[in-house]
Design a protein around this motif. Structure first.
Motif, PDB file in Angstrom:
ATOM      1  N   LYS A 222      45.413  10.547 -58.450  1.00  0.00           N
ATOM      2  CA  LYS A 222      45.491  10.736 -56.997  1.00  0.00           C
ATOM      3  C   LYS A 222      44.549  11.855 -56.546  1.00  0.00           C
ATOM      4  O   LYS A 222      44.355  12.827 -57.238  1.00  0.00           O
ATOM      5  CB  LYS A 222      46.940  11.062 -56.593  1.00  0.00           C
TER       6      LYS A 222
ATOM      7  N   PRO B 149      52.059   5.320 -60.751  1.00  0.00           N
ATOM      8  CA  PRO B 149      51.695   5.700 -59.377  1.00  0.00           C
ATOM      9  C   PRO B 149      51.311   7.176 -59.236  1.00  0.00           C
ATOM     10  O   PRO B 149      50.746   7.571 -58.197  1.00  0.00           O
ATOM     11  CB  PRO B 149      52.981   5.408 -58.586  1.00  0.00           C
TER      12      PRO B 149
ATOM     13  N   LEU C 241      51.780  -2.936 -58.440  1.00  0.00           N
ATOM     14  CA  LEU C 241      51.675  -1.577 -57.907  1.00  0.00           C
ATOM     15  C   LEU C 241      50.357  -1.370 -57.172  1.00  0.00           C
ATOM     16  O   LEU C 241      50.316  -0.745 -56.098  1.00  0.00           O
ATOM     17  CB  LEU C 241      51.812  -0.558 -59.035  1.00  0.00           C
TER      18      LEU C 241
ATOM     19  N   LYS D 105      50.506   1.434 -54.241  1.00  0.00           N
ATOM     20  CA  LYS D 105      51.284   2.508 -54.852  1.00  0.00           C
ATOM     21  C   LYS D 105      50.596   3.122 -56.061  1.00  0.00           C
ATOM     22  O   LYS D 105      50.987   4.200 -56.519  1.00  0.00           O
ATOM     23  CB  LYS D 105      52.666   1.988 -55.244  1.00  0.00           C
ATOM     24  N   ALA D 106      49.620   2.425 -56.616  1.00  0.00           N
ATOM     25  CA  ALA D 106      48.875   2.941 -57.764  1.00  0.00           C
ATOM     26  C   ALA D 106      47.391   2.723 -57.533  1.00  0.00           C
ATOM     27  O   ALA D 106      46.980   1.752 -56.886  1.00  0.00           O
ATOM     28  CB  ALA D 106      49.316   2.254 -59.053  1.00  0.00           C
TER      29      ALA D 106
END
Length: 400
Positions: free
Chosen positions: A400, A396, A210, A215-216
């Protein structure tokens, strides 16, 4: 001189023979054999056997009654005896991409596939494994990407008055980057230990892939031992080679809510030992089954500790009879937790999971109070296949 040369040659021949010893037991057949269409053939050479079966999660599940409700047991299929006493079974349909587990049953005795060296322990059960690649299962494989590091470490828990073992994943580049990283605390289920997520959950493979795919976020993952009475996984503590068990006798001696109350010991150790970003916005906690219960309780009892919470196949519920502070003032503590606006409160469950109703009831409680959360529902029940999926969905969303 000639005598010395002969002695040296004899020693070399002896060493070579020992080095080759492992080759003497080479498997007589290929098993499992994954065909180009993703059907799979299982073989076992057992010329004196009367009956040979294969059981595994690639077969339709068998519902079985347990004191805790209906569980999904692996299906069973018969092998047919062929030439030279080799028994064989081929799946009737291609298998979907996934990590599968299986074992043989020979004349009623369960055994591993001697042709497959890949094994995983789940509590007190050992099974063979294989992967059908593609789709999400590609995340479970070791791919040609930068790899993180997995450490088994010991820390002291003043609260539980013992040294305890945990598993830590650091992302690729941690050793040389000089950067600080957020931390994801990932908890196992009943009967598991600090080895469960890294082995059965394929955590390092999933995170490596990931992160490499963008994605992560690069993160540290801490996998604890959630059994408050236990120092470490079976065979990894001073207790020696004890038999793994879902309900060990030592559990009754553990303090109520001990694991939850002692969790700050884990966080303090991690933040002292590793280069981490601090603050609730840089901490996540999630777990499966019992680990889900722990995650819900810990995040509610310490509302300023975690900004991200994941509950996989489980939920928290009231315990009006308890006097442990972790479980008292349930709704009041939940109200405080959600007043601080978790960055993510994530719930996931299988449609046929025996905890489905309790998860539904917990979601209703959250809905009735206007507490925001994300929900993910999958097919299947209380199985590792689902928990790997939930990890690939949850990770994921973090940091963020």
């Amino acid at each position: 001189m000639k005598r010395l040369i002969m002695m040296a040659a004899a020693v070399l021949m002896c060493a070579t023979s020992w080095a080759q010893q492992a080759l003497w037991g080479a498997a007589p057949v290929v098993s499992p054999e994954i065909h180009s269409d993703n059907t799979v053939t299982f073989r076992l050479k057992a010329p004196k056997a009367v009956s040979v079966q294969v059981t595994g999660d690639f077969l339709p599940a068998r519902p079985i009654e347990t004191p805790r409700g209906i569980w999904e047991a692996p299906g069973i299929a018969d092998l047919k005896e062929g030439k030279d006493g080799v028994w064989e079974f081929t799946t009737s349909e291609p298998l979907k991409p996934e990590l599968y587990s299986y074992s043989f049953i020979v004349d009623g005795l369960k055994m591993m596939d001697p042709s497959n060296v890949y094994l995983i322990r789940d509590v007190a059960t050992v099974t063979n494994v294989f992967i059908i690649g593609g789709d999400r299962a590609d995340l479970y494989e070791v791919n040609d990407v930068p790899h993180g590091t997995v450490r088994r470490m010991w820390y002291n828990s003043p609260t539980l008055k013992m040294d305890r073992r945990l598993t830590v994943y650091t992302p690729a580049g941690y050793e040389t980057s000089g950067k600080r990283y957020p931390v994801f605390y990932l908890l196992h289920g009943a009967g598991g230990d600090e080895e469960a997520w890294i082995n059965l959950g394929r955590t390092s493979q999933i995170l490596d892939n990931l992160i490499a795919q963008g994605k992560a976020e690069p993160m540290i993952v801490v996998m604890t031992n959630g059994n408050a009475w236990q120092q470490a996984a079976p065979g990894e503590s001073s207790k020696g080679f004890t038999v793994p068990s879902m309900s060990p006798a030592e559990a009754k001696n553990a303090p109520e809510g001990g694991f939850e109350l002692a969790f700050p010991d884990v966080v303090k150790f991690v933040e002292k030992t590793f280069r981490v970003k601090k603050g609730r916005e840089n901490r996540a906690i999630a777990g499966l089954s019992m680990g889900s219960f722990h995650s819900a309780n810990i995040s509610r009892y310490y509302p300023d500790m975690f900004g991200y919470v994941g509950l996989f196949s489980g939920a928290s519920s009231k315990n009006d009879k308890s006097t442990c502070p972790v479980y008292t003032n349930y709704e009041e503590r939940l109200k405080v937790q959600f007043s601080k606006k978790p960055l993510l409160y994530y719930i996931a469950c299988g449609k046929t999971d025996f905890v489905y109703k309790s998860v539904t009831d917990y979601r209703k409680l959250l809905d009735d109070n206007g507490y925001k959360y994300e929900y993910y529902e999958s097919d299947g029940g209380h199985i590792w296949r689902n928990w790997r999926i939930y990890l690939t969905e949850f990770a994921p969303k973090l940091f963020k």
